[in-house]
Design an enzyme around this catalytic site. Structure first.
Site, mmCIF file in Angstrom:
data_model
loop_
_atom_site.group_PDB
_atom_site.id
_atom_site.type_symbol
_atom_site.label_atom_id
_atom_site.label_comp_id
_atom_site.label_asym_id
_atom_site.label_seq_id
_atom_site.Cartn_x
_atom_site.Cartn_y
_atom_site.Cartn_z
ATOM 1 N N TYR A 125 37.532 -18.727 85.571
ATOM 2 C CA TYR A 125 36.745 -18.022 84.435
ATOM 3 C C TYR A 125 35.267 -18.566 85.031
ATOM 4 O O TYR A 125 35.018 -19.751 84.783
ATOM 5 C CB TYR A 125 36.765 -18.248 83.222
ATOM 6 C CG TYR A 125 38.211 -17.880 82.491
ATOM 7 C CD1 TYR A 125 38.785 -16.595 83.169
ATOM 8 C CD2 TYR A 125 38.599 -18.307 81.332
ATOM 9 C CE1 TYR A 125 39.832 -16.081 82.411
ATOM 10 C CE2 TYR A 125 39.751 -17.913 80.732
ATOM 11 C CZ TYR A 125 40.654 -16.616 81.180
ATOM 12 O OH TYR A 125 41.705 -16.237 80.683
ATOM 13 N N PHE A 170 43.062 -10.855 74.362
ATOM 14 C CA PHE A 170 42.226 -9.649 73.884
ATOM 15 C C PHE A 170 42.598 -9.318 72.255
ATOM 16 O O PHE A 170 42.792 -8.357 72.047
ATOM 17 C CB PHE A 170 42.652 -8.452 74.687
ATOM 18 C CG PHE A 170 42.138 -8.247 76.061
ATOM 19 C CD1 PHE A 170 41.085 -8.954 76.478
ATOM 20 C CD2 PHE A 170 42.644 -7.335 76.863
ATOM 21 C CE1 PHE A 170 40.483 -8.925 77.691
ATOM 22 C CE2 PHE A 170 42.125 -7.155 78.282
ATOM 23 C CZ PHE A 170 41.075 -8.087 78.628
ATOM 24 N N GLY A 230 40.672 -6.576 71.092
ATOM 25 C CA GLY A 230 40.826 -5.385 71.774
ATOM 26 C C GLY A 230 40.486 -5.457 73.207
ATOM 27 O O GLY A 230 40.768 -4.601 73.969
HETATM 28 N N1 LIG Z 1 46.213 -14.393 79.805
HETATM 29 C C1 LIG Z 1 45.317 -13.378 80.079
HETATM 30 O O1 LIG Z 1 45.600 -12.696 81.315
HETATM 31 C C2 LIG Z 1 43.955 -13.355 79.604
HETATM 32 C C3 LIG Z 1 43.259 -12.026 79.666
HETATM 33 C C4 LIG Z 1 41.971 -11.905 79.217
HETATM 34 C C5 LIG Z 1 41.749 -12.874 78.154
HETATM 35 N N2 LIG Z 1 42.235 -13.949 78.038
HETATM 36 C C6 LIG Z 1 42.064 -15.208 76.864
HETATM 37 O O2 LIG Z 1 41.879 -14.423 75.826
HETATM 38 C C7 LIG Z 1 40.703 -14.935 75.055
HETATM 39 C C8 LIG Z 1 40.265 -13.776 74.277
HETATM 40 O O3 LIG Z 1 40.126 -12.413 75.262
HETATM 41 P P1 LIG Z 1 38.569 -11.654 75.461
HETATM 42 O O4 LIG Z 1 37.678 -12.780 75.163
HETATM 43 O O5 LIG Z 1 38.548 -11.252 76.942
HETATM 44 O O6 LIG Z 1 38.720 -10.588 74.365
HETATM 45 P P2 LIG Z 1 38.321 -10.128 72.786
HETATM 46 O O7 LIG Z 1 38.557 -11.709 72.005
HETATM 47 O O8 LIG Z 1 39.477 -9.331 72.440
HETATM 48 O O9 LIG Z 1 37.194 -9.825 72.937
HETATM 49 C C9 LIG Z 1 35.842 -10.341 73.324
HETATM 50 C C10 LIG Z 1 34.686 -9.396 73.270
HETATM 51 O O10 LIG Z 1 34.556 -8.812 71.891
HETATM 52 C C11 LIG Z 1 33.191 -9.333 71.450
HETATM 53 N N3 LIG Z 1 33.314 -9.856 70.229
HETATM 54 C C12 LIG Z 1 33.658 -11.133 69.894
HETATM 55 N N4 LIG Z 1 33.315 -11.357 68.690
HETATM 56 C C13 LIG Z 1 32.775 -10.062 68.005
HETATM 57 C C14 LIG Z 1 32.858 -9.675 66.730
HETATM 58 N N5 LIG Z 1 32.981 -10.681 65.669
HETATM 59 N N6 LIG Z 1 32.209 -8.387 66.430
HETATM 60 C C15 LIG Z 1 32.086 -7.659 67.626
HETATM 61 N N7 LIG Z 1 32.212 -7.991 68.872
HETATM 62 C C16 LIG Z 1 32.837 -9.367 69.043
HETATM 63 C C17 LIG Z 1 32.598 -10.414 72.510
HETATM 64 O O11 LIG Z 1 31.399 -9.968 72.900
HETATM 65 P P3 LIG Z 1 30.112 -10.903 72.435
HETATM 66 O O12 LIG Z 1 30.043 -12.075 73.493
HETATM 67 O O13 LIG Z 1 28.997 -10.044 72.209
HETATM 68 O O14 LIG Z 1 30.565 -11.490 71.161
HETATM 69 C C18 LIG Z 1 33.481 -9.958 73.800
HETATM 70 O O15 LIG Z 1 33.005 -8.951 74.496
HETATM 71 C C19 LIG Z 1 39.673 -15.055 76.432
HETATM 72 O O16 LIG Z 1 38.423 -15.646 76.098
HETATM 73 C C20 LIG Z 1 40.637 -15.731 77.372
HETATM 74 O O17 LIG Z 1 40.656 -17.016 77.065
HETATM 75 C C21 LIG Z 1 43.484 -14.166 78.651
#
Ligand SMILES: NC(=O)c1ccc[n+]([C@@H]2O[C@H](COP(=O)([O-])OP(=O)(O)OC[C@H]3O[C@@H](n4cnc5c(N)ncnc54)[C@H](OP(=O)(O)O)[C@@H]3O)[C@@H](O)[C@H]2O)c1
Length: 283
Positions: free
Chosen positions: A58, A211, A214
């Protein structure tokens, strides 16, 4: 906020934090502001987060999630659990991982995480096999998991996990060494992984959806909106509370680089959904 004992001995609050969005919000978008990212991390811990999910892959340019965690939070509180992932290969100029590291490269990747985070031992290391964001499965994991199991025996890793796996891959890994956590794509509006979640529940394995919001924007979903309206909450909060309500083994790791969203997400840990809400979300 309720807690879960990962690997039976690492007590984490169930609302955690995902660090993937710290260096950059979008895969091909601009780098984030470093100072804001450090402030988000420090505020997360102030608000009670003690489970942070990261990876050495990352980064955006010189801004790395691991480096930001270290800069913001080192020396770490005794109860802070930092989970990381190895498997994907990403060179400095790649916008995202392009393939998988071979088994013999995993030790270096674990050592890189130790160095970047300033740790002698990693709390939890997931093996993340390939498969992009498609349905997981079809790829052997035992040889690479054996490397991680050996590093655990050496004392460089406390617990092992697997990420983006199907039931066969989970069983293959568990035949090598104990699995403390599974990190798969899942949110309450797309419950394709329910069987795997039940296995985790039965065997005390943490189920950590990636995710959780989403991934590509909070889904525009009528069920979410109806439940949110009933509770005076946001749809993002309903998604997170819904994950926590699904099972005592689910842990949330929403990612954000915004202080406002961080506060909103952590507050969702206190939102109690009713069985009727859950039925509606999963209908
Ligand atoms: N194992 C894997 O293959 C894999 C893949 C992807 C992710 N991950 C892990 O999973 C974690 C979470 O996934 P993710 O961050 O990709 O996706 P997520 O948590 O589903 O979504 C994050 C997105 O949503 C927005 N967001 C966050 N809080 C919000 C809220 N209260 N209201 C509206 N929008 C909001 C964020 O933008 P803002 O910055 O504007 O808030 C960001 O663009 C990652 O950080 C990573 O550690 C693992």
């Amino acid at each position: 906020m309720t807690t879960f004992d990962m690997g039976a001995d690492l007590r984490v609050r169930r609302m955690g934090f995902g660090a993937m969005r710290l260096p950059a919000r979008e895969i091909r978008g601009p780098a984030n502001d470093r100072g804001t990212g450090l402030a988000v991390l420090r505020r997360a811990v102030e608000l009670g987060v003690n489970h942070i999910d990261t990876a050495a892959f990352y980064f955006r340019g010189g801004l790395t999630a691991n480096g930001m965690i270290r800069e913001a939070l080192h020396p770490y509180a005794d109860d802070l659990v930092i989970a990381t992932k190895v498997g994907p290969r990403r060179e400095p100029d790649d916008p995202m991982p392009t393939g998988q590291l071979a088994a013999d490269a995993l030790r270096r990747e674990v050592e890189r995480n130790l160095r970047e985070l300033g740790l002698d031992r990693l709390d939890l290391v997931y093996l993340r096999p390939g498969g992009g964001l498609d349905a997981p499965g079809g790829e052997p994991v035992a040889e690479r998991f054996e490397v991680l199991a050996a590093l655990r025996e050496e004392g460089l890793i406390r617990h092992l996990g697997v990420s983006h796996v199907d039931a066969a891959q989970l069983a293959e890994a568990r035949a090598v060494a104990p699995v403390a956590a599974v990190q798969n794509r899942f949110d309450v509006t797309r419950p394709a992984d329910v069987e795997l979640l039940r296995t985790c529940e039965r065997d005390g394995i943490a189920y950590v959806p990636y995710f959780p919001l989403g991934g590509f924007g909070v889904p525009d979903d009528a069920r979410l909106k109806a439940v949110a309206a009933r509770h005076g909450a946001t749809t993002a909060q309903v998604l997170l509370a819904g994950l926590l309500a699904l099972s005592p083994v689910t842990l949330a790791i929403p990612g954000t680089s915004s202080l406002k969203h961080l506060e909103e997400n952590i507050a969702a840990g206190e939102l109690e959904l009713t069985p009727e809400d859950l039925r509606e979300l999963q209908a």
